[in-house]
Design a protein around this motif. Structure first.
Motif, short mmCIF file in Angstrom:
data_model
loop_
_atom_site.label_atom_id
_atom_site.label_comp_id
_atom_site.label_asym_id
_atom_site.label_seq_id
_atom_site.Cartn_x
_atom_site.Cartn_y
_atom_site.Cartn_z
N ARG A 75 0.83 -1.21 0.00
CA ARG A 75 0.00 0.00 0.00
C ARG A 75 0.86 1.26 0.00
O ARG A 75 1.85 1.36 0.74
CB ARG A 75 -0.93 0.01 1.21
N CYS A 76 0.48 2.21 -0.82
CA CYS A 76 1.10 3.52 -0.86
C CYS A 76 0.00 4.57 -0.72
O CYS A 76 -0.97 4.57 -1.49
CB CYS A 76 1.85 3.72 -2.19
N THR A 77 0.15 5.45 0.25
CA THR A 77 -0.89 6.44 0.54
C THR A 77 -0.36 7.84 0.33
O THR A 77 0.62 8.25 0.96
CB THR A 77 -1.40 6.30 1.99
N TRP A 138 11.41 -1.62 -4.17
CA TRP A 138 10.23 -0.99 -4.76
C TRP A 138 9.98 0.33 -4.02
O TRP A 138 9.98 0.38 -2.80
CB TRP A 138 9.01 -1.90 -4.62
N GLU A 139 9.78 1.38 -4.81
CA GLU A 139 9.57 2.71 -4.22
C GLU A 139 8.30 3.35 -4.78
O GLU A 139 8.02 3.24 -5.98
CB GLU A 139 10.76 3.62 -4.50
N CYS A 140 7.57 4.00 -3.89
CA CYS A 140 6.41 4.78 -4.28
C CYS A 140 6.73 6.25 -4.04
O CYS A 140 7.05 6.64 -2.91
CB CYS A 140 5.18 4.36 -3.47
N ILE A 152 7.39 8.27 -0.74
CA ILE A 152 6.33 7.94 0.22
C ILE A 152 6.66 6.64 0.94
O ILE A 152 6.56 6.56 2.16
CB ILE A 152 4.97 7.81 -0.49
N LYS A 153 7.03 5.65 0.16
CA LYS A 153 7.27 4.34 0.75
C LYS A 153 8.35 3.61 -0.03
O LYS A 153 8.44 3.76 -1.25
CB LYS A 153 5.98 3.50 0.76
N SER A 154 9.14 2.82 0.72
CA SER A 154 10.20 2.01 0.10
C SER A 154 10.14 0.61 0.71
O SER A 154 10.10 0.47 1.94
CB SER A 154 11.58 2.64 0.35
#
Length: 331
Positions: A75-77, A138-140, A152-154
């Protein structure tokens, strides 16, 4: 009358400063250099993991341990960033923009998907049927077009080696290993992505290392000090909570196989020489005995003939000139 006052003399203690001798200085220098070498070696070996480990420990990166064939959802928010784009990338390659896949590989397009919820700002990545190529970072990120730089997220996806691994095997050029013989030690990690770090250790000393393959082969020449020594193979991976290892005991016989062969040939030669010597001695003894027997027989014949001649003079003696006493009558 004034009382006499006793004044104590200060005590002077001599301190002798002895300079370091050449041997002590060299020892200190060697110890310092050894510590520096160990530090530099550790830095070089673990440098690829330092950045990743720092991000993991700081909470900026999530470690996702999975298995081949599994399905992972991440999930990426995005919160209050307006119309900024949300991009998923894998190992610095773009996979999607918002909920539209930008991956060109047909297999990736079949297995990757992004489910978006604009109202809540969710952009959930789903990866089906995990393969080795899906491991990594994986990065968002979000940001305006061409400037999507805000993380945002890694997430780091890793796959651990199979249970029961590593395995240690030994093979040699001969059934039994002797000093000077070559043998080969093979360590198999049992998979794992990215490949775990493999290393061979003997008596606490590292002999070989790799983090680029799932198999590590060590070629050695047997030494007498290898007798009953355990070689250990250790694997380390971010996908493992603790390291794993296997051991292989090497049994080395004294003397090389070539020297054993030489010794065997030497013993065989000695035995052949002894046997030939006995044959010759027996032949000589047999020859001497036969000659002596012939002489004894001839002597008996001679004595018998002489005795017979003495008793009967008309008999002819062997081995002598005989004069006939008979007179021929001519007609």
């Amino acid at each position: 009358m004034l009382a006499s006052t006793k004044v104590e003399q200060p005590i002077h203690r001599s301190v002798v400063c002895k300079p370091y001798t050449k041997d002590k200085l060299s020892t200190v220098g060697i110890n310092i250099m050894s510590m520096v070498n160990v530090f530099v070696t550790l830095m070089i070996l673990y440098l690829p993991y330092l950045t990743l480990a720092e991000e993991l420990f700081s909470g900026q990166m999530e470690l996702r341990i999975t298995s081949l064939g599994a399905t992972e959802s991440i999930r990426c928010t995005k919160e209050n960033q307006g119309n900024d784009l949300v991009v998923w990338n894998h190992n610095e390659e773009n996979v999607s923009i918002n909920d539209i896949l930008s991956a060109s590989d047909p297999d990736h397009r079949n297995r990757y998907s992004v489910q978006s919820d604009d109202a809540n700002g969710h952009y959930d990545l789903q990866i089906k049927y995990i393969k080795p190529e899906d491991t990594g970072i994986w990065e968002c990120k979000y940001g305006p077009q061409k400037q999507v730089e805000h993380l945002i997220k890694s997430v780091s996806i890793v796959i651990p080696p199979y249970d029961g691994f590593p395995t240690c095997d030994i093979s040699s050029s001969s059934p039994s290993i002797s000093v000077g013989d070559s043998f080969q030690l093979t360590c198999n990690s049992g998979g794992g992505f990215p490949p775990p770090t493999l290393r061979w250790v003997r008596n606490g000393v590292e002999l070989s290392r790799t983090n680029e393959a799932n198999v590590l082969v060590l070629d050695r020449l047997a030494e007498l000090s290898d007798t009953d020594v355990q070689y250990s193979c250790e694997i380390q991976s971010l996908a493992l909570k603790t390291s794993r290892n296997c051991t292989q005991t090497v049994t080395v016989k004294e003397g090389s196989s070539s020297s054993i062969m030489f010794d065997a040939l030497a013993i065989f030669g000695i035995l052949c020489g002894v046997f030939l010597f006995f044959i010759i001695m027996m032949a000589i003894a047999w020859g001497n005995g036969r000659s002596k027997a012939i002489k004894q027989t001839n002597e008996k014949i001679r004595k018998s003939t002489e005795t017979l001649a003495e008793t009967n003079p008309n008999l002819v003696r062997p081995y002598s000139t005989v004069t006939l006493s008979s007179v021929a009558t001519l007609n």
